[in-house]
Structure formats: structure tokens, C-alpha cells
Design a protein around this motif. Structure first.
Motif, PDB file in Angstrom:
ATOM      1  N   ALA A 159       8.128  -4.803  10.644  1.00 24.49           N
ATOM      2  CA  ALA A 159       6.948  -4.813   9.787  1.00 24.49           C
ATOM      3  C   ALA A 159       6.966  -3.575   8.903  1.00 24.49           C
ATOM      4  N   ALA A 160       6.612  -3.730   7.629  1.00 21.00           N
ATOM      5  CA  ALA A 160       6.637  -2.609   6.695  1.00 21.00           C
ATOM      6  C   ALA A 160       5.287  -1.937   6.574  1.00 21.00           C
ATOM      7  N   ALA A 161       4.238  -2.529   7.109  1.00 19.65           N
ATOM      8  CA  ALA A 161       2.904  -1.942   7.026  1.00 19.65           C
ATOM      9  C   ALA A 161       2.073  -2.441   8.188  1.00 19.65           C
ATOM     10  N   SER A 162       1.165  -1.598   8.655  1.00 17.73           N
ATOM     11  CA  SER A 162       0.265  -1.961   9.737  1.00 17.73           C
ATOM     12  C   SER A 162      -1.013  -2.537   9.143  1.00 17.73           C
ATOM     13  N   VAL A 163      -1.385  -3.719   9.576  1.00 20.17           N
ATOM     14  CA  VAL A 163      -2.547  -4.423   9.035  1.00 20.17           C
ATOM     15  C   VAL A 163      -3.612  -4.554  10.116  1.00 20.17           C
ATOM     16  N   TRP A 206       6.231   0.435  -2.521  1.00 20.00           N
ATOM     17  CA  TRP A 206       6.337  -0.995  -2.781  1.00 20.00           C
ATOM     18  C   TRP A 206       7.716  -1.328  -3.343  1.00 20.00           C
ATOM     19  N   GLN A 207       8.127  -2.561  -3.160  1.00 21.65           N
ATOM     20  CA  GLN A 207       9.287  -3.105  -3.843  1.00 21.65           C
ATOM     21  C   GLN A 207       8.833  -4.318  -4.648  1.00 21.65           C
ATOM     22  N   GLU A 208       9.521  -4.591  -5.762  1.00 14.34           N
ATOM     23  CA  GLU A 208       9.090  -5.630  -6.694  1.00 14.34           C
ATOM     24  C   GLU A 208      10.074  -6.783  -6.762  1.00 14.34           C
ATOM     25  N   ALA A 209       9.531  -7.959  -7.066  1.00 15.36           N
ATOM     26  CA  ALA A 209      10.335  -9.132  -7.399  1.00 15.36           C
ATOM     27  C   ALA A 209       9.681  -9.794  -8.600  1.00 15.36           C
ATOM     28  N   LEU A 242       5.792  -6.182  -2.646  1.00 21.42           N
ATOM     29  CA  LEU A 242       5.814  -6.240  -1.189  1.00 21.42           C
ATOM     30  C   LEU A 242       6.090  -4.847  -0.646  1.00 21.42           C
ATOM     31  N   PRO A 243       5.664  -4.559   0.581  1.00 20.16           N
ATOM     32  CA  PRO A 243       5.932  -3.222   1.124  1.00 20.16           C
ATOM     33  C   PRO A 243       7.438  -2.951   1.204  1.00 20.16           C
TER      34      PRO A 243
END
Length: 250
Positions: free
Chosen positions: A34-38, A121-124, A247-248
Motif C-alpha cells: 500500500a502506498a498510503a494509509s487510509v 504522486w505518480q501520474e498517468a 496515484l500515490p
């Protein structure tokens, strides 16, 4: 649906990302970290089927920053809340059908709130339009392509051009007890825009139907349109070619 209405000043500088810390709403798949804690508070099923619209959390208590990001509905369904890069924005329906958008809300309480923190963040960039009914699948595909957890909860942004955007801001004063999603939309200030430029902020999860996504949906988005001074919950939208999905970063 009403068309977009004038609202109070809404100056959103950067539309960045998420706020976490504390417990996670869903654990990551073993093969994809997981890239972030929600974290989430309250639940849609409890709001819609049990009438539990009271305070589930004080917003300022769970948005410590840095880079806090979240979406939700205010207690008693008095409006919407969106957190954008630590800035808390609240949106309320007025009696005349316009909106009252405020750059404040730390003292407010939410009946439903999802929050996370994202450092990077990373982009698409989308190479084709993505109609409303295909957004969940497209986001999931992007998560898998980048080795992110597509089974748990993930914060998502979309920046760029949108078409056929339908939005609403809930007005709990007009909602009969036990009303479903369609009733919630009717008891709202709402609007449609054939085209818009701005940002969607929200969350993807396959595990939280009835919690913070509606049954049958894997995403929950709010829209932020600074040039139109508008913030609200997204009911449907087409992501236009060239829009960027954030996205993270791992």
C-alpha cells in the motif's frame, strides 16, 4: 438538475494529496504494498438505511497534515467536505438553491469521512476518453500496472478536462428518513456541466462498498472547480482524453 450556481469565493491553489496516520481501513495485498494509509469514519449503509447521520468524527482531529486529503459528508447531511493539501473546504446548500462554500471546517463534524496522506504522486495521462461506467476499471488497471494495491483503499486524483459532469451538495433538511441514494441526490443543490476543467479528488476500494463507496461502485469522488467556485460530490462524469490520473508513488 440545476446548472452550476454562483457560490462564495473558493481559491484552491494546489490540488495535491492525502492524509493518514493511525489505523488503516484495509490491509494491502501481500504482493502489492500500500502506498498510503487510509482511514474512514462512518458508513454509507448506516447513513442511508439506519439514519445514522450524527457526528462520526471531528474533521480537525483527523486532518493533521502534511498533505492531508479527504472527502465526506457533514453531520446531519448538512453539506459536503473536501480536504485538499491540508486545506479544509466545506460546501452547504442555501435555501435559495445556491451554495455556500467556505475555506474552513476544522471545527466541523462529519457523518462520513475518508482521509489519507500522500507525500508523493505518480501520474498517468489518459490516451482516450473514459466514460463514467468505465472509470473503476481504468483506475484498477492503472493501479495494477504500477504495482500498487488494487484490493485495498487507495487515494486518487484526476486533473484536467471532464465532460458530462453531474454533481450535488446534500441538503439534509430536505431528506425524508430512510431515503436512498436517489433521494439524497434530489434533496440537494445539484448541477450538470457539459464540459469543465478542474480536479477530482477521491478514493478507490473494492472492499468498502456501503462504507465509503456506493454498492456496485469502487470509487467515491468530489469535484473541485476553482474557476467556477464549485465543490461537490460527483454523481457521474466522463474523463476526457489527456486528463491525468494521480496515484500515490511507492
Amino acid at each position: 438538475m440545476r446548472s452550476s450556481v454562483p457560490v462564495g469565493a473558493l481559491v484552491l491553489s494546489s490540488i495535491a494529496a492525502c492524509a493518514p496516520s493511525g489505523e488503516t481501513a484495509a490491509g494491502p495485498a501481500p504482493s502489492a504494498p500500500a502506498a498510503a494509509s487510509v482511514r474512514s469514519f462512518g458508513a454509507l449503509r448506516a447513513i442511508m438505511h439506519e439514519g445514522q447521520t450524527g457526528p462520526a468524527v471531528r474533521i480537525g482531529d483527523v486532518v493533521p497534515g502534511p498533505h492531508a486529503f479527504g472527502v465526506g459528508a457533514l453531520s446531519e447531511l448538512r453539506g459536503e467536505v473536501t480536504v485538499v493539501d491540508d486545506a479544509i473546504w466545506t460546501s452547504y446548500a442555501r435555501d435559495d438553491g445556491t451554495l455556500d462554500v467556505r475555506a474552513a471546517g476544522a471545527e466541523e463534524h462529519a457523518a462520513l469521512f475518508v482521509v489519507a496522506s500522500v507525500a508523493r504522486w505518480q501520474e498517468a495521462t489518459l490516451d482516450a476518453d473514459v466514460p463514467d461506467g468505465q472509470i473503476d476499471a481504468r483506475v484498477e488497471a492503472l493501479l495494477r500496472e504500477r504495482g500498487l494495491d488494487a484490493e485495498g483503499a487507495v487515494p486518487v486524483q484526476v486533473r484536467g478536462s471532464f465532460r458530462d459532469l453531474s454533481w450535488h451538495v446534500i441538503d439534509g433538511r430536505k431528506l425524508a428518513p430512510g431515503g436512498g441514494h436517489a433521494d439524497h441526490v434530489r434533496a440537494s443543490v445539484s448541477g450538470t456541466l457539459p464540459a469543465a476543467e478542474g480536479t477530482l479528488v477521491g478514493f478507490f476500494s473494492k472492499r468498502h462498498h456501503g462504507v465509503f463507496t456506493h454498492m456496485g461502485s469502487n470509487t467515491h469522488f468530489h469535484v473541485v472547480l476553482p474557476e467556477r467556485q464549485l465543490m461537490g460530490h460527483v454523481d457521474s462524469v466522463t474523463l476526457a482524453r489527456g486528463a491525468r490520473v494521480l496515484l500515490p508513488a511507492r
